[in-house]
Design an enzyme around this catalytic site. Sequence first.
Site, PDB file in Angstrom:
ATOM      1  N   ASP A 102      27.448  68.856 -65.575  1.00  0.00           N
ATOM      2  CA  ASP A 102      28.072  67.605 -65.147  1.00  0.00           C
ATOM      3  C   ASP A 102      29.562  67.886 -64.954  1.00  0.00           C
ATOM      4  OD1 ASP A 102      25.519  66.855 -66.004  1.00  0.00           O
ATOM      5  OD2 ASP A 102      26.182  64.988 -66.929  1.00  0.00           O
ATOM      6  N   LYS A 167      27.225  60.655 -60.858  1.00  0.00           N
ATOM      7  CA  LYS A 167      27.286  60.070 -62.204  1.00  0.00           C
ATOM      8  C   LYS A 167      28.520  59.189 -62.295  1.00  0.00           C
ATOM      9  CE  LYS A 167      27.944  61.735 -66.999  1.00  0.00           C
ATOM     10  NZ  LYS A 167      27.947  62.949 -67.862  1.00  0.00           N
ATOM     11  N   LYS A 201      23.206  58.790 -62.234  1.00  0.00           N
ATOM     12  CA  LYS A 201      23.321  58.750 -63.699  1.00  0.00           C
ATOM     13  C   LYS A 201      24.435  57.808 -64.135  1.00  0.00           C
ATOM     14  CE  LYS A 201      24.365  61.724 -67.718  1.00  0.00           C
ATOM     15  NZ  LYS A 201      24.517  63.121 -68.189  1.00  0.00           N
TER      16      LYS A 201
END
Length: 259
Positions: A102, A167, A201
């Site tokens: 990430d 995300k 996400k």
Amino acid sequence: MTELTAAAQRALTLMDLTTLNDDDTDEKVIALCRQANSPAGHTAAICIYPRFIPAARKALREQGTPDIRIATVTNFPHGNDDIEIALAETRAAIAYGADEVDVVFPYRALIAGNEQVGFELVKQCKQACLAANVLLKVIIETGELKQANLIRKASEIAINAGADFIKTSTGKVPVNATLESAELMMSVIRDMGVAKTVGFKPAGGVRTAEDALHYLQLADRILGEGWADARHFRFGASSLLASLLATLGHGAEPSGSGY
């Protein structure tokens, strides 16, 4: 099974159970691995700092859940615009054995009008991940971008540069995941025609089974029922797990806050 119970069961299997605290230790990460193997099933992944990956890998293997994926973070949490450092951190995370990375998008550069550095940073990190069969999630930090046009633009740049997921947040700023930013980001996935290959996400602030239900309802509405599986949807959370388990009849409802 009520709608909430069904959502709780679904959300549990979509969790990236997270600890990203300054006082994390091998012991705390090993405890997280145990929590990820819950009485109601196991989470999709855990999300930890890179240095804890070897301890987590060993713990997951020893407890018989080697299929719980290990996610980590790079260029975190500030989203600086130094591509070489972000790439070096990403390569190091891969070397530690991450299944998923990430990476924080250089959102301040975008706010200042620089679209190119974000594209290049994600593109180079993606190339490193692709070579190692590692999933790349790009954190755009919606709570700092604030404006809908910037949230859309960051999502588009990340996707065009090769993101496997977009995300919302690091969980380290005052405003993290919101339903409003989730709607914008999932709409970009739909409008760009990349729903088969790009996931979403929400992270930070998703704390209760009710919260999870609302995000899943939104995903079902925008991208179709059944889209939000572990390949296309994750919750980045820590305190959410206890609420999901309580909803599913395993333990008391938690109090207090958490990621």
